[in-house]
Design a protein around this motif. Structure first.
Motif, PDB file in Angstrom:
ATOM      1  N   ASP A   1      11.451   8.474  11.484  1.00 50.42           N
ATOM      2  CA  ASP A   1      11.592   7.396  10.514  1.00 50.42           C
ATOM      3  C   ASP A   1      11.043   6.132  11.166  1.00 50.42           C
ATOM      4  N   ILE A   2       9.782   5.825  10.899  1.00 46.90           N
ATOM      5  CA  ILE A   2       9.102   4.734  11.600  1.00 46.90           C
ATOM      6  C   ILE A   2       8.611   3.713  10.583  1.00 46.90           C
ATOM      7  N   GLN A   3       8.937   2.439  10.826  1.00 47.31           N
ATOM      8  CA  GLN A   3       8.409   1.372   9.988  1.00 47.31           C
ATOM      9  C   GLN A   3       6.927   1.190  10.304  1.00 47.31           C
TER      10      GLN A   3
ATOM     11  N   ILE B   1       3.502  13.737  18.828  1.00 46.94           N
ATOM     12  CA  ILE B   1       4.061  12.623  18.047  1.00 46.94           C
ATOM     13  C   ILE B   1       3.429  12.578  16.664  1.00 46.94           C
ATOM     14  N   LEU B   2       2.102  12.745  16.607  1.00 48.50           N
ATOM     15  CA  LEU B   2       1.410  12.720  15.317  1.00 48.50           C
ATOM     16  C   LEU B   2       1.852  13.873  14.423  1.00 48.50           C
ATOM     17  N   GLN B   3       2.081  15.028  15.020  1.00 47.36           N
ATOM     18  CA  GLN B   3       2.562  16.164  14.237  1.00 47.36           C
ATOM     19  C   GLN B   3       3.960  15.899  13.690  1.00 47.36           C
ATOM     20  N   ASP B   4       4.826  15.289  14.539  1.00 45.09           N
ATOM     21  CA  ASP B   4       6.176  14.960  14.083  1.00 45.09           C
ATOM     22  C   ASP B   4       6.145  13.954  12.942  1.00 45.09           C
ATOM     23  N   ILE B   5       5.232  12.985  13.039  1.00 45.31           N
ATOM     24  CA  ILE B   5       5.100  11.992  11.971  1.00 45.31           C
ATOM     25  C   ILE B   5       4.685  12.674  10.666  1.00 45.31           C
TER      26      ILE B   5
END
Length: 328
Positions: free
Chosen positions: A253-255, A243-247
């Motif tokens: 697209d995360i608020q 998840i951190l890599q995708d971010i």
């Protein structure tokens, strides 16, 4: 039932059972003691594959089956791996196998997978004989024998002066909750259940069994066969890492992105700490099992002999007798 043969008694201990399972080739599975049947305690151990209940065996004449017991012995449930107990000292390992061989998704390893396939069409009696005659299962079981030079050659039996303890399993199979007791002729079907509610269905059954013996016996032990915490924590850490890599790659697209990253990093840190604790616990299990198997009698004998040579043994014996008199 056959005599104890060359199967030893082993201790009912989560460290023993966890290492026993691993030595059979099973991966990602461990055993933990269940101290309470409340929802919070059980939830902390999920996913639980099955429960093992240890109690002091008493004959049917001593503990009649309550009329309210809704479980029924079913000879039709051929899809359940059920083995008759044909040898006394193997019942702990048999209770563990009853869960491992009835739970889809457990990585059994080559030996147990081939054993399950080989015995699939066997009757319960033949399955029990297959367990007792399996060199692999017997060797792993006997590797946890306590070292003891003072061995009683008489096989254990249930009597007023000799307590015999028995293991049974509770496990969900194909949408039903089963009680697997090798002293019975067939699995006991306690009715339909789901993967989510089977523990709630098993709880009153175990509580009722405890209450049945409450007037004469308080020694019980409940163990959960479950997914290893090490495996569970590591999978979640790997998931967080993805998840951190995708971010970082901008795939999400995360608020409030920064808050999400901080929360994930915090969870990852907590999981790392829990992983360390699990590794220390498994190391402690191994150390304890080494001590269980070690024969300390030669050490004690030589210590006593050296004390006697130095004329110190007599004084120690006198002091011990004096302390005993003061305590009595």
């Amino acid at each position: 039932m056959a005599d104890t043969g060359d199967w030893c008694l082993i201790e009912s201990d989560p460290g023993v059972f966890t290492e026993l399972i691993a030595n059979m080739g099973v991966k990602g599975t461990q055993v933990e003691e269940v101290y309470s049947l409340d929802d919070a305690s059980l939830s902390a151990l999920k996913p639980i594959y099955g429960l093992i209940f240890l109690f002091k065996w008493q004959s049917d004449s001593q503990t009649p089956r309550p009329s309210g017991d809704v479980g029924i012995d079913s000879h039709q449930d051929t899809h359940v791996f059920f083995a008759k107990q044909v040898i006394n000292n193997a019942c702990a390992t048999q209770a563990i196998l009853s869960i491992l061989l009835n739970t889809p998704g457990i990585e059994l390893g080559d030996e147990l997978r081939q054993f399950k396939e080989f015995t699939h069409e066997f009757s319960p009696e033949l399955k029990g004989l297959a367990i007792s005659n399996s060199d692999v299962i017997r060797t792993v079981h006997n590797s946890f024998a306590r070292s003891d030079l003072f061995v009683n050659d008489e096989p254990a039996s249930a009597s007023d002066s000799n307590d015999v303890f028995h293991f049974i399993s509770y496990v969900p199979v194909a949408g039903c909750l089963y009680e697997l007791d090798g002293l019975k002729d067939a699995p006991v079907n306690h009715g339909s259940c789901t993967d989510e509610d089977w523990l709630q269905k098993a709880r009153p059954l175990i509580q009722a069994r405890m209450a049945r013996y409450a007037t004469s016996e308080i020694r019980f032990n409940l163990l959960a066969v479950m997914e290893s915490r090490h495996s569970l924590y590591q999978k979640r850490m790997d998931e967080i890492e993805r998840i951190l890599q995708d971010i970082q790659l901008g795939k999400e697209d995360i608020q409030e992105l920064q808050a999400r990253i901080i929360a994930l990093e915090d969870e990852k840190s907590q999981l790392s700490y829990k992983l360390t604790l699990e590794q220390l616990k498994l190391r402690r299990y191994k150390d304890e099992n080494v001590l269980r198997k070690h024969n300390f009698i030669p050490l004690v004998y030589n210590l006593i002999r050296q004390l006697a040579k130095k004329n110190q043994l007599g004084d120690l014996i006198s002091d011990a007798k004096l302390k005993k008199r003061r305590q009595s």
